[in-house]
Design a protein around this motif. Structure first.
Motif, PDB file in Angstrom:
ATOM      1  N   ASN A  55      54.288   9.340  61.099  1.00  0.00           N
ATOM      2  CA  ASN A  55      54.305   7.933  60.738  1.00  0.00           C
ATOM      3  C   ASN A  55      54.917   7.789  59.344  1.00  0.00           C
ATOM      4  O   ASN A  55      54.550   8.512  58.417  1.00  0.00           O
ATOM      5  N   GLY A  57      54.353   5.675  57.256  1.00  0.00           N
ATOM      6  CA  GLY A  57      53.350   5.201  56.307  1.00  0.00           C
ATOM      7  C   GLY A  57      52.843   6.300  55.390  1.00  0.00           C
ATOM      8  O   GLY A  57      52.534   6.058  54.225  1.00  0.00           O
ATOM      9  N   TYR A  58      52.756   7.533  55.890  1.00  0.00           N
ATOM     10  CA  TYR A  58      52.326   8.647  55.055  1.00  0.00           C
ATOM     11  C   TYR A  58      53.327   8.888  53.931  1.00  0.00           C
ATOM     12  O   TYR A  58      52.969   9.159  52.793  1.00  0.00           O
ATOM     13  N   PHE A  61      53.045   6.063  51.392  1.00  0.00           N
ATOM     14  CA  PHE A  61      51.821   6.242  50.609  1.00  0.00           C
ATOM     15  C   PHE A  61      52.028   7.314  49.541  1.00  0.00           C
ATOM     16  O   PHE A  61      51.591   7.161  48.402  1.00  0.00           O
ATOM     17  N   LEU A 113      50.209   0.196  52.247  1.00  0.00           N
ATOM     18  CA  LEU A 113      48.950   0.767  51.807  1.00  0.00           C
ATOM     19  C   LEU A 113      47.914   0.859  52.922  1.00  0.00           C
ATOM     20  O   LEU A 113      46.803   1.316  52.697  1.00  0.00           O
ATOM     21  N   LYS A 114      48.278   0.452  54.117  1.00  0.00           N
ATOM     22  CA  LYS A 114      47.343   0.534  55.247  1.00  0.00           C
ATOM     23  C   LYS A 114      47.373   1.959  55.797  1.00  0.00           C
ATOM     24  O   LYS A 114      48.432   2.466  56.166  1.00  0.00           O
ATOM     25  N   TRP A 115      46.227   2.590  55.795  1.00  0.00           N
ATOM     26  CA  TRP A 115      46.133   3.954  56.317  1.00  0.00           C
ATOM     27  C   TRP A 115      45.904   3.878  57.823  1.00  0.00           C
ATOM     28  O   TRP A 115      44.967   3.275  58.300  1.00  0.00           O
ATOM     29  N   ILE A 116      46.790   4.504  58.561  1.00  0.00           N
ATOM     30  CA  ILE A 116      46.734   4.406  60.020  1.00  0.00           C
ATOM     31  C   ILE A 116      46.095   5.645  60.599  1.00  0.00           C
ATOM     32  O   ILE A 116      46.316   6.727  60.254  1.00  0.00           O
TER      33      ILE A 116
END
Length: 116
Positions: A55, A57-58, A61, A113-116
């Motif tokens: 992802n 997102g990592y 982050f 900043l949303k941890w999935i």
């Protein structure tokens, strides 16, 4: 210290880095086998394919963490000399913090900043 010093320092850095790489290539024992080419996961043989998609997102982050880590690196020297520089340093750090806050706000609104 002029341009000659900068050129000499750059050449020394390149020679130091290149020399280390060449020396390790010349002195290191190497062997090629099938086991060395396998992906390593904590000593457990890999099941299935090792090519998976992570992802994004990592990654985002981690980049945000690095931004704020670098912020702390800049703030420590500022805190040491703030009494000598006075109001100019205070205004500069407020502008710096505002820019970083705007970046954090942007990342927050984009959902980084949303941890999935």
């Amino acid at each position: 210290m002029g341009p000659a010093s900068l050129i000499l320092l750059t050449l020394c850095g390149i020679a130091f880095a290149g020399g280390g790489i060449l020396l390790s290539k010349a002195l290191a024992k190497t062997s090629v086998n099938a086991v060395k080419g396998l992906p390593y996961e904590c000593g457990i043989p890999t099941e299935g394919t090792s090519w998976i998609q992570f992802n994004v997102g990592y990654y985002l982050f981690a980049l945000i963490f690095l931004v704020f880590d670098v912020e702390l690196i800049f703030m420590y020297p500022w805190a040491v000399v703030v009494k000598q520089t006075g109001m100019v340093a205070l205004v500069e750090i407020v502008v710096f913090m505002f820019i970083l806050f705007m970046g954090l706000l942007y990342a927050w609104r984009k959902g980084a900043l949303k941890w999935i």
